[in-house]
Design an enzyme around this catalytic site. Structure first.
Site, PDB file in Angstrom:
ATOM      1  N   VAL A   8       0.855  -1.185   0.000  1.00 50.99           N
ATOM      2  CA  VAL A   8       0.000   0.000   0.000  1.00 50.99           C
ATOM      3  C   VAL A   8       0.890   1.234   0.000  1.00 50.99           C
ATOM      4  O   VAL A   8       1.473   1.606   1.027  1.00 50.99           O
ATOM      5  CB  VAL A   8      -0.955   0.015   1.216  1.00 50.99           C
ATOM      6  CG1 VAL A   8      -1.982   1.128   1.057  1.00 50.99           C
ATOM      7  CG2 VAL A   8      -1.652  -1.339   1.377  1.00 50.99           C
ATOM      8  N   GLY A   9       1.011   1.870  -1.153  1.00 55.81           N
ATOM      9  CA  GLY A   9       1.857   3.040  -1.291  1.00 55.81           C
ATOM     10  C   GLY A   9       1.082   4.331  -1.124  1.00 55.81           C
ATOM     11  O   GLY A   9      -0.046   4.349  -0.613  1.00 55.81           O
ATOM     12  N   ARG A  12      -1.232   3.954  -4.869  1.00 55.19           N
ATOM     13  CA  ARG A  12      -1.972   2.735  -5.225  1.00 55.19           C
ATOM     14  C   ARG A  12      -1.790   1.650  -4.177  1.00 55.19           C
ATOM     15  O   ARG A  12      -0.813   1.637  -3.433  1.00 55.19           O
ATOM     16  CB  ARG A  12      -1.499   2.194  -6.582  1.00 55.19           C
ATOM     17  CG  ARG A  12      -1.785   3.088  -7.770  1.00 55.19           C
ATOM     18  CD  ARG A  12      -1.526   2.335  -9.073  1.00 55.19           C
ATOM     19  NE  ARG A  12      -0.151   1.836  -9.152  1.00 55.19           N
ATOM     20  CZ  ARG A  12       0.252   0.893 -10.012  1.00 55.19           C
ATOM     21  NH1 ARG A  12      -0.621   0.344 -10.831  1.00 55.19           N
ATOM     22  NH2 ARG A  12       1.514   0.510 -10.035  1.00 55.19           N
ATOM     23  N   TYR A  96      19.691   2.117  10.213  1.00 57.25           N
ATOM     24  CA  TYR A  96      19.064   3.415  10.460  1.00 57.25           C
ATOM     25  C   TYR A  96      19.275   3.817  11.917  1.00 57.25           C
ATOM     26  O   TYR A  96      19.299   2.975  12.810  1.00 57.25           O
ATOM     27  CB  TYR A  96      17.563   3.310  10.164  1.00 57.25           C
ATOM     28  CG  TYR A  96      17.005   4.443   9.322  1.00 57.25           C
ATOM     29  CD1 TYR A  96      17.662   4.886   8.186  1.00 57.25           C
ATOM     30  CD2 TYR A  96      15.796   5.055   9.666  1.00 57.25           C
ATOM     31  CE1 TYR A  96      17.133   5.905   7.413  1.00 57.25           C
ATOM     32  CE2 TYR A  96      15.262   6.076   8.895  1.00 57.25           C
ATOM     33  CZ  TYR A  96      15.935   6.499   7.768  1.00 57.25           C
ATOM     34  OH  TYR A  96      15.428   7.516   6.991  1.00 57.25           O
ATOM     35  N   GLY A 103      11.018   3.691   6.555  1.00 53.90           N
ATOM     36  CA  GLY A 103       9.791   3.362   5.827  1.00 53.90           C
ATOM     37  C   GLY A 103       9.678   1.866   5.587  1.00 53.90           C
ATOM     38  O   GLY A 103      10.645   1.210   5.183  1.00 53.90           O
ATOM     39  N   ASP A 105       8.188   0.240   3.278  1.00 49.18           N
ATOM     40  CA  ASP A 105       8.415  -0.155   1.888  1.00 49.18           C
ATOM     41  C   ASP A 105       9.904  -0.235   1.575  1.00 49.18           C
ATOM     42  O   ASP A 105      10.361  -1.140   0.860  1.00 49.18           O
ATOM     43  CB  ASP A 105       7.704   0.803   0.932  1.00 49.18           C
ATOM     44  CG  ASP A 105       8.103   2.264   1.124  1.00 49.18           C
ATOM     45  OD1 ASP A 105       8.640   2.620   2.197  1.00 49.18           O
ATOM     46  OD2 ASP A 105       7.850   3.065   0.206  1.00 49.18           O
TER      47      ASP A 105
END
Length: 255
Positions: A8-9, A12, A96, A103, A105
């Protein structure tokens, strides 16, 4: 043992139903909808799908969108699970500063890329990687041959760049142009500038990885606008449309 993977971006929702939660499992069904059409999934795209046994999703679109997706999944009796970046998973370690703020994704795509690199270099030394996602935003990640995420870049995608210029420049309302070496109109100048900005960021990261790891990186690119970038890249790039789904399959199998 069917497995539903969701990506889920910001624009879309993409979904894929696999025969099992394992890398290389046969793909049974797949599709994509714009976020404004999520509320019709249960009545349309998902209506005839067999009930998945397992589900794992990657979402960056925010809490409200997540709730809408989960409402559609009430069609089935399956637990909803969403990836949260961690210190390590599926062979990849997270460099990180605050691992959970990365994120989802980006994290999932890196896991998919690492698995792909390992498969492609069987019998050879592993290679460092640069992973590029070209969507609403663009991310350029550096991963060592051992699977350590060293850091990454974030820059605006083509659409954001154009809208920023339109809002900050009086009278600038132009259609999308072509990528040209020497643009001679405003449309081509804008499209070429945005494209070369992204290509330049990737080229610079490839240099950083080469200098740090003393090896040339494999470059994987994914995202809805990835195909537009390929002709303008100055380094060999492999376009992998399924990189996030590949990562979700790796995570599901490792868990």
């Amino acid at each position: 043992m069917t497995f539903l993977a969701l990506d889920v971006g910001n624009t879309r929702l993409k979904w894929a139903l696999y025969e099992a939660p394992q890398p290389g499992a046969p793909l049974l069904h797949h599709g994509a909808v714009f976020l404004e059409n999520i509320d019709r999934l249960a009545e349309e795209e998902w209506k005839e799908l067999p009930t998945p046994t397992h589900m794992l999703g990657c979402i960056v679109a925010g809490e409200a969108i997540r709730r809408r997706v989960e409402e559609q999944m009430e069609l089935w009796d399956v637990s909803t699970r969403w990836v949260v970046p961690s210190v390590s998973e599926a062979g990849v370690t997270n460099g990180y500063d605050h691992p959970t703020r990365l994120g989802a994704d980006r994290w999932v795509a890196m896991i998919g890329a690492y698995a792909r690199m390992r498969q492609q270099t069987q019998g050879q030394p592993p290679r460092p990687m640069v992973v590029v996602m070209v969507g609403t935003a663009v991310t350029v990640e550096a991963i060592s041959a051992e699977g350590h995420f060293m850091g990454g870049l974030i820059l605006p995608g083509h659409g954001i760049m154009l809208r920023a210029l339109e809002s900050g420049t009086a009278g600038l309302r132009v259609p999308t142009g072509e990528v040209r070496p020497f643009p001679t109109n405003t449309s081509d100048a804008l499209t070429s500038g945005g494209t070369y900005a992204i290509a330049g960021a990737v080229h610079r990261m490839m240099q950083h990885v080469r200098d740090h790891c003393h090896a040339d990186a494999l470059c994987y690119m994914t995202g809805g606008a990835g195909w537009k970038m390929l002709p303008s890249m100055s380094t060999p790039v492999e376009l992998v449309d399924t990189l996030i789904f590949d990562g979700l399959l790796q995570i599901a199998a490792s868990r």
